[in-house]
Design an enzyme around this catalytic site. Structure first.
Site, PDB file in Angstrom:
ATOM      1  N   CYS A  32       0.993  -1.177   0.084  1.00  0.00           N
ATOM      2  CA  CYS A  32       0.035   0.048   0.077  1.00  0.00           C
ATOM      3  C   CYS A  32       0.946   1.426  -0.068  1.00  0.00           C
ATOM      4  O   CYS A  32       1.345   1.678  -0.810  1.00  0.00           O
ATOM      5  CB  CYS A  32      -0.976   0.049   1.196  1.00  0.00           C
ATOM      6  SG  CYS A  32      -2.303   0.981   0.904  1.00  0.00           S
ATOM      7  N   HIS A  78      -3.552  -5.501   0.135  1.00  0.00           N
ATOM      8  CA  HIS A  78      -3.160  -5.618   1.400  1.00  0.00           C
ATOM      9  C   HIS A  78      -2.974  -7.312   1.532  1.00  0.00           C
ATOM     10  O   HIS A  78      -3.966  -7.816   2.202  1.00  0.00           O
ATOM     11  CB  HIS A  78      -4.004  -5.032   2.760  1.00  0.00           C
ATOM     12  CG  HIS A  78      -3.754  -3.741   2.543  1.00  0.00           C
ATOM     13  ND1 HIS A  78      -3.023  -3.113   3.575  1.00  0.00           N
ATOM     14  CD2 HIS A  78      -4.226  -2.672   2.141  1.00  0.00           C
ATOM     15  CE1 HIS A  78      -2.815  -1.849   3.506  1.00  0.00           C
ATOM     16  NE2 HIS A  78      -3.705  -1.492   2.566  1.00  0.00           N
ATOM     17  N   GLU A  91      -1.597  -9.001   3.736  1.00  0.00           N
ATOM     18  CA  GLU A  91      -1.617  -9.433   5.091  1.00  0.00           C
ATOM     19  C   GLU A  91      -3.045  -9.571   5.812  1.00  0.00           C
ATOM     20  O   GLU A  91      -3.133 -10.273   6.673  1.00  0.00           O
ATOM     21  CB  GLU A  91      -0.725  -8.366   5.835  1.00  0.00           C
ATOM     22  CG  GLU A  91      -1.462  -7.131   6.344  1.00  0.00           C
ATOM     23  CD  GLU A  91      -1.519  -6.062   5.221  1.00  0.00           C
ATOM     24  OE1 GLU A  91      -1.392  -6.483   3.877  1.00  0.00           O
ATOM     25  OE2 GLU A  91      -2.019  -4.913   5.500  1.00  0.00           O
TER      26      GLU A  91
END
Ligand code: MN
Length: 236
Positions: free
Chosen positions: A108, A212, A214
């Site tokens: 990001c 993202h 994660e």
């Protein structure tokens, strides 16, 4: 051999003057065999050089907007909040990582920081500056749900990891890469043409993603494969 140590650039709460970290980043690094290490927010050249030597790879985390002055633009009214201390640490660290050829993953803000540090520029706000069919680049929660497609170049390291030309990703950004830094290549774009993944050729692992992984990590094997490739490269 020993587990690779992955240095994570810290998140900073300006109001309360506190460093913090999202556990998702730590979990994704740990579950793919790395040891996550949250770095201090230092702008000292020597300290950053020492930290760069200490770690085997670097995760450039999400966060506020990069100061537009760093890509030679004035701040537009629709630019978000900035953190010059993070800008300084991360630009110093990125240059060290490139010199040492240590693996880098930017997420990001991370992809944006990488691009600016290497001479590229950003859209300060997608809704204000990008024309065309509006895609939900800034989705509402929950964040672990994919919302838009990215189209992957076949001759890119992302394709080598995932073996697919299209995937759905989550999206929590209002800025994006405008002009790509000379050393970088685009590996994936969204439907509206924005760069969603960039890389530097001829590096062990050097990639930035605008989504993202994660957050998607738990149910999504593509995100796990991406982190695994990053942590494995740091092991070599
Ligand atoms: Mn997006």
């Amino acid at each position: 051999m020993a587990k690779p140590v992955i240095g994570l650039t810290p998140l900073y709460d300006t109001e309360r003057e506190r460093l913090w970290m999202r556990p998702n980043y730590l979990r994704a690094v740990a579950q793919t065999g790395g040891v996550p290490l949250v770095l201090p927010l230092t702008g000292d050249d020597e300290d950053v050089a020492a930290l760069a030597g200490l770690c085997d790879g670097f995760l450039f985390t999400g966060g506020p907007d990069v100061h537009p002055a760093l890509y030679h633009e004035e701040t537009m009214r629709y630019c978000g909040s900035i953190n010059p201390r993070r800008d300084r640490l991360e630009i110093l660290l990125l240059n060290q990582a490139v010199q040492l050829d240590k693996p880098v993953l930017g997420i990001c803000r991370g992809i944006q920081l990488i691009n600016v540090a290497l001479g590229g520029s950003l859209y300060q706000d997608i809704p204000a500056q990008v024309q065309g069919e509006p895609i939900a680049h800034y989705q509402q929660p929950p964040y672990d749900v994919p919302v838009h497609n990215v189209f992957i170049e076949k001759d890119s390291p992302l394709y080598s990891i995932l073996h697919k030309t299209q995937m759905m990703v989550d999206s929590m950004h209002h800025q994006a890469v405008k002009s790509l830094a000379p050393q970088l290549r685009c590996a994936a774009r969204s439907q509206d043409g924005l760069a969603e993944c960039v890389y530097m050729p001829d590096k062990r692992f050097f990639m930035g993603v605008q989504w993202h992984p994660e957050y998607l990590f738990e149910p999504d094997s593509d995100s796990e494969d991406l982190f695994q490739a990053f942590v494995d490269a740091a092991k070599e």
